[in-house]
Scaffold this active site. Structure first.
Site, PDB file in Angstrom:
ATOM      1  N   ASP A 298       0.814  -1.213   0.000  1.00 27.28           N
ATOM      2  CA  ASP A 298       0.000   0.000   0.000  1.00 27.28           C
ATOM      3  C   ASP A 298       0.854   1.272   0.000  1.00 27.28           C
ATOM      4  O   ASP A 298       2.043   1.244   0.345  1.00 27.28           O
ATOM      5  CB  ASP A 298      -0.866   0.057   1.273  1.00 27.28           C
ATOM      6  CG  ASP A 298      -1.986  -0.958   1.241  1.00 27.28           C
ATOM      7  OD1 ASP A 298      -2.001  -1.812   0.333  1.00 27.28           O
ATOM      8  OD2 ASP A 298      -2.837  -0.910   2.147  1.00 27.28           O
ATOM      9  N   ASP A 299       0.188   2.355  -0.335  1.00 23.53           N
ATOM     10  CA  ASP A 299       0.666   3.734  -0.112  1.00 23.53           C
ATOM     11  C   ASP A 299       1.675   4.249  -1.135  1.00 23.53           C
ATOM     12  O   ASP A 299       2.110   5.394  -1.053  1.00 23.53           O
ATOM     13  CB  ASP A 299       1.259   3.948   1.300  1.00 23.53           C
ATOM     14  CG  ASP A 299       0.204   3.793   2.389  1.00 23.53           C
ATOM     15  OD1 ASP A 299      -0.976   3.614   2.051  1.00 23.53           O
ATOM     16  OD2 ASP A 299       0.574   3.836   3.582  1.00 23.53           O
ATOM     17  N   HIS A 348      -6.089   3.076  -3.781  1.00 26.33           N
ATOM     18  CA  HIS A 348      -5.971   3.280  -2.328  1.00 26.33           C
ATOM     19  C   HIS A 348      -6.398   4.706  -1.973  1.00 26.33           C
ATOM     20  O   HIS A 348      -5.920   5.259  -0.996  1.00 26.33           O
ATOM     21  CB  HIS A 348      -4.540   2.987  -1.893  1.00 26.33           C
ATOM     22  CG  HIS A 348      -4.350   2.813  -0.405  1.00 26.33           C
ATOM     23  ND1 HIS A 348      -5.218   2.107   0.393  1.00 26.33           N
ATOM     24  CD2 HIS A 348      -3.366   3.252   0.428  1.00 26.33           C
ATOM     25  CE1 HIS A 348      -4.782   2.131   1.650  1.00 26.33           C
ATOM     26  NE2 HIS A 348      -3.664   2.825   1.700  1.00 26.33           N
ATOM     27  N   HIS A 352      -5.847   9.423   0.908  1.00 28.93           N
ATOM     28  CA  HIS A 352      -5.730   8.531   2.052  1.00 28.93           C
ATOM     29  C   HIS A 352      -6.591   8.940   3.253  1.00 28.93           C
ATOM     30  O   HIS A 352      -6.127   8.919   4.398  1.00 28.93           O
ATOM     31  CB  HIS A 352      -4.254   8.409   2.467  1.00 28.93           C
ATOM     32  CG  HIS A 352      -3.921   7.097   3.117  1.00 28.93           C
ATOM     33  ND1 HIS A 352      -4.026   6.903   4.477  1.00 28.93           N
ATOM     34  CD2 HIS A 352      -3.497   5.926   2.617  1.00 28.93           C
ATOM     35  CE1 HIS A 352      -3.653   5.667   4.779  1.00 28.93           C
ATOM     36  NE2 HIS A 352      -3.334   5.052   3.660  1.00 28.93           N
ATOM     37  N   HIS A 442       3.726  -2.305   2.956  1.00 28.27           N
ATOM     38  CA  HIS A 442       3.753  -0.951   2.394  1.00 28.27           C
ATOM     39  C   HIS A 442       5.075  -0.731   1.663  1.00 28.27           C
ATOM     40  O   HIS A 442       6.131  -0.848   2.292  1.00 28.27           O
ATOM     41  CB  HIS A 442       3.591   0.097   3.511  1.00 28.27           C
ATOM     42  CG  HIS A 442       2.302  -0.019   4.249  1.00 28.27           C
ATOM     43  ND1 HIS A 442       2.094  -0.975   5.203  1.00 28.27           N
ATOM     44  CD2 HIS A 442       1.141   0.678   4.133  1.00 28.27           C
ATOM     45  CE1 HIS A 442       0.854  -0.853   5.670  1.00 28.27           C
ATOM     46  NE2 HIS A 442       0.252   0.141   5.035  1.00 28.27           N
TER      47      HIS A 442
HETATM   48 NI    NI Z   1      -2.501   3.187   3.473  1.00 24.00          NI
END
Ligand code: NI
Length: 489
Positions: A298-299, A348, A352, A442
């Site tokens: 993620d991210d 995603h 955020h 991540h």
């Molecule tokens: Ni995240």
């Protein structure tokens, strides 16, 4: 910066002390050779103006990585170049930024107000195959304000990267350290150190002489405020004969390209980047029978994404990247390579947020904006959404369903964002994994990226096959939450 030097010219005597206080040159030309006793060392360097910068718009296809936070807590404003064509340059810059981040955190007390961390950058030169940067770091905390900078030159045709220190020969470095120390002392700085002490400090500290600009004929060494006791960075120009003697072969080659104004060869356009060197192939497997597992990150995309792609390529393992829309906006090339290499991209959100805390129309906008960025960058329409923090409500799921998208949660949480530790991330990934698991990590954390090859190997040793999301759970069913292959509803 250059103005500082210019306006004092007619008033050199009057303003000399003022100019020194700002660490600017007393005179724009080297001082005349002193009629000193033979035993005295002739100065071979002098305080000068800070090197000119060209601005990042001077080079086409240069992608800045950008990260900022305006949340409570430290004000973070990080920007630096991402150059997919030069992995050695990227590794050098990443290591510097990581080191400065760690240093900033070490200065920071809990809940400290008004703390700030900034990384900024500029182009120093672009000529022939060479590209030179300066990368500056500022840490502001109650304990200390710190200003630091390095320069880096890279030959993008051969992926060879030189630090400031590499611009000198070994002997040259010693001569330059002495000349620089002497020039700083002559200008009245150096925090009471002798020339010997100062020059050995420049030679011994890891980032001593790490900020050097090449001028075409010579070189300018820039010192951090902590080196000199001056409030600003301080530039010391080497005399031409010293530069000639001290610069390394590659530095001479760069200077020649700068002096001849050789046109810069250019960075590859996004279409020219060779994604095939990161390519993976999906395993032939039936997850109804075999023990399958999906890796998710993620991210990103971020500074470590390409490194992760390299590890995944070397292990021939697919992964799913849940990308933040604003990061895709800043790093579209990397998003494109992820898709082209054969991995899955998921949404995603753009900024955020906790989706349950915002209005349905905003949820839809967050997702739509990110879908548009992903499609523009990677040519992919994704049915997969990972809600930030795994936070969903029936209202959020209704928005996803309306968009034809599914929520991908996880059943294995490595807590990699918290532990930032390769061994602990690996331990947690393996401790909870089951056939059909979705593992959460991540790719914006170096430790998670570096843990990946070991995790892949250990999973395979346990008999798992690493698969894509679609191989694990089948086609996305709109409005469904997937926690694992065996837990979706
Ligand atoms: Ni995240």
């Amino acid at each position: 910066m250059p103005e500082k030097g210019k306006f004092i010219r007619p008033f050199t005597m009057v303003l000399a002390s003022l100019a020194l206080a700002a660490c600017s040159p007393v005179s724009p030309t080297p001082p005349a050779t002193p009629t000193a006793p033979i035993s005295m060392v002739t100065p071979r360097a002098h305080v000068a103006q800070l090197p000119a910068r060209e601005g990042i718009e001077a080079v086409e296809y240069l992608t800045p990585y950008q990260e900022s936070s305006t949340d409570a807590g430290p004000k973070i404003n990080v920007a630096y170049p991402v150059i997919t064509a030069a992995p050695s340059l990227q590794a050098y810059i990443n290591a510097y930024v990581q080191g400065q981040r760690t240093y900033f955190r070490s200065l920071l007390n809990a809940n400290e107000p008004n703390s700030a961390f900034t990384i900024s950058w500029d182009i120093l030169a672009h000529a022939g195959p060479y590209l030179g940067f300066v990368v500056e770091s500022n840490s502001t905390t109650l304990a200390q304000n710190s200003h630091h900078a390095i320069s880096v030159f890279t030959d993008i045709e051969h992926d060879v990267t030189l630090s400031g220190q590499d611009l000198f020969t070994d002997d040259g470095r010693r001569m330059v350290a002495r000349a620089v120390a002497s020039a700083v002392q002559t200008a009245g700085y150096g925090a009471g150190k002798t020339i010997d002490q100062f020059s050995s400090q420049l030679l011994e500290q890891p980032n001593g002489l790490a900020n050097v600009a090449l001028t075409g004929t010579g070189a300018v060494v820039v010192l951090d405020p902590s080196d000199t006791g001056c409030a600003d960075f301080m530039a010391i120009a080497l005399d031409d004969d010293l530069a000639n003697e001290a610069l390394s072969e590659p530095a001479h080659a760069i200077n020649e390209a700068i002096a001849n104004k050789t046109p810069f060869v250019g960075l590859p356009s996004p279409e020219q980047i060779n994604a095939s060197e990161y390519a993976i192939s999906l395993p032939e497997v039936d997850c109804a029978v075999a023990a399958c597992v999906a890796l998710t990150y993620d991210d990103g995309p971020g500074e470590y994404t390409l490194e992760l792609l390299r590890y995944l390529h070397e292990a021939n393992a697919p992964a799913t990247f849940f990308m933040v829309g604003r990061s895709v906006h800043h790093l579209p090339d990397i998003a494109g390579i992820v898709a082209e290499a054969g991995h899955t991209i998921g949404n995603h959100t753009y900024s955020h947020p906790q989706l349950p805390k915002i209005a349905s129309a905003e949820v839809n906008a967050e997702l739509a904006r990110t879908d548009a960025e992903i499609e523009a960058a990677a040519g992919v329409k994704t049915p997969w959404v990972r809600p930030p923090y795994g936070a969903v409500t029936p209202a959020v799921m209704k928005e996803l369903a309306g968009r034809g998208q599914a929520a991908v949660l996880w059943d294995v949480d490595t807590e990699d964002w918290k532990n930032r530790n390769i061994a602990e991330t690996t331990r947690r990934a393996l401790a909870a994994v089951q056939p059909g698991s979705i593992i959460l990590m991540h790719d914006i954390h170096e430790s998670s990226v570096k843990a990946t090859p070991g995790i892949i190997k250990a999973l395979r040793d346990k008999g798992f096959t690493i698969v894509s999301l679609e191989q694990l759970v089948g086609q996305a069913k709109p409005g469904v939450k997937y926690f694992s292959r065996n837990n979706a509803h």
